[in-house]
Design a protein around this motif. Structure first.
Motif, PDB file in Angstrom:
ATOM      1  N   ASP A   1       0.834  -1.200   0.000  1.00  0.00           N
ATOM      2  CA  ASP A   1       0.000   0.000   0.000  1.00  0.00           C
ATOM      3  C   ASP A   1       0.875   1.259   0.000  1.00  0.00           C
ATOM      4  O   ASP A   1       1.731   1.429   0.888  1.00  0.00           O
ATOM      5  CB  ASP A   1      -0.893  -0.030   1.247  1.00  0.00           C
TER       6      ASP A   1
ATOM      7  N   LEU B   1      -6.582   1.095   5.017  1.00  0.00           N
ATOM      8  CA  LEU B   1      -5.291   0.755   4.452  1.00  0.00           C
ATOM      9  C   LEU B   1      -5.147  -0.761   4.452  1.00  0.00           C
ATOM     10  O   LEU B   1      -5.858  -1.475   5.151  1.00  0.00           O
ATOM     11  CB  LEU B   1      -4.153   1.401   5.240  1.00  0.00           C
ATOM     12  N   THR B   2      -4.200  -1.227   3.654  1.00  0.00           N
ATOM     13  CA  THR B   2      -3.855  -2.652   3.635  1.00  0.00           C
ATOM     14  C   THR B   2      -2.448  -2.824   4.167  1.00  0.00           C
ATOM     15  O   THR B   2      -1.498  -2.226   3.636  1.00  0.00           O
ATOM     16  CB  THR B   2      -3.925  -3.230   2.206  1.00  0.00           C
TER      17      THR B   2
END
Length: 264
Positions: free
Chosen positions: A151, A250-251
């Motif tokens: 990300d 978010l990742t």
């Protein structure tokens, strides 16, 4: 801040740690049993059990487990969570100072995201002394992973860390999971007490809201020990960046490296 002071910070996050930290992959436990060949009623020793994050999968399988935890609040949380397993006992002590009864030996000693905090001048010799010849030491962790498609949030937020003076000066981005060196395996061999018999890597991804991610950061020693004004600034930046995303998430990728050694 010294290793001794940093490792003591986790006790302040005892109530948060279980919820915020990720579970380890089920495959890791299957591999651990296959590599070592352990089966109940083999007696296991867990070093640095925290609130019992890595204990239930092995306790459910029927293993008796002695778990040693330095932090009083973490040990209390572990006793509460593991009360359903009569074969599990949690002892409040540092691994370096704890001594089991003279007639007790263990078939497997393991540590999940805790081994690096144990005194390096003590841990391998003491582990070997608590295991029979051919017994196993298994160590794994859960660290931030940066595959090729990580990300971009983390590149942005790393700039905030650097601007605050909280970066570690390492090249960016960090190595991909498959390129991360297994320094633990090198330690095993260098100790003279263990021969590495297997290493395994596991990569997975989780999605976080801003508040979920901040809760995770609040379980990391560096963030707990961070100056409050810097921490507040960092968390404002995290919230602002994720608020600008359509889903506000978010990742984060995780990497666990399992290292298994056999006592010589």
């Amino acid at each position: 801040m010294s290793r001794e002071r940093l490792r003591a910070t986790f006790d302040s996050a005892a109530s948060l740690y279980q919820r915020a930290r990720p579970d380890y992959p089920a495959e890791l436990y299957s591999d651990l049993r296959a590599i070592t060949g352990i089966e109940p009623p083999a007696h296991l020793l867990e070093v640095g059990c925290g609130p019992g994050k890595a204990t239930p999968p092995l306790a459910r399988a029927g293993f008796p487990i002695t778990a040693v935890e330095l932090g009083g609040a973490l040990a209390a949380e572990a006793r509460r969570r593991l009360a359903a397993f009569p074969g599990v006992s949690v002892i409040t002590a540092s691994f370096e100072e704890w001594e089991p009864p003279a007639d007790v030996r263990f078939d497997l000693l393991y540590a999940a995201t805790a081994w690096k905090w144990v005194d390096p001048t003590v841990k391998y010799a003491k582990a070997a002394a608590l295991l029979p010849s051919g017994g196993h030491l298994a160590v794994w962790d859960a660290q931030h992973a940066f595959p090729a498609d990580f990300d971009p949030f983390f590149t942005e937020i790393q700039q905030v860390y650097d601007e605050m003076g909280e970066g570690d000066g390492s090249p960016w981005p960090p190595p991909a999971p498959e390129d991360q060196p297994d320094s633990t395996a090198e330690e095993f061999e260098a100790s003279g007490h263990f021969t590495v018999v297997a290493t395994r890597r596991y990569v997975w991804a989780l999605r976080y809201t801003a508040e979920e991610y901040i809760a995770l950061l609040d379980t990391f020693s560096g963030h707990i020990a961070m100056r409050p004004d810097r921490r507040d600034h960092l968390y404002r930046e995290i919230r602002a960046r994720l608020a600008a995303r359509p889903d506000g998430r978010l990742t984060r990728h995780w990497l666990a490296v399992l290292t298994v050694g056999r006592r010589r």
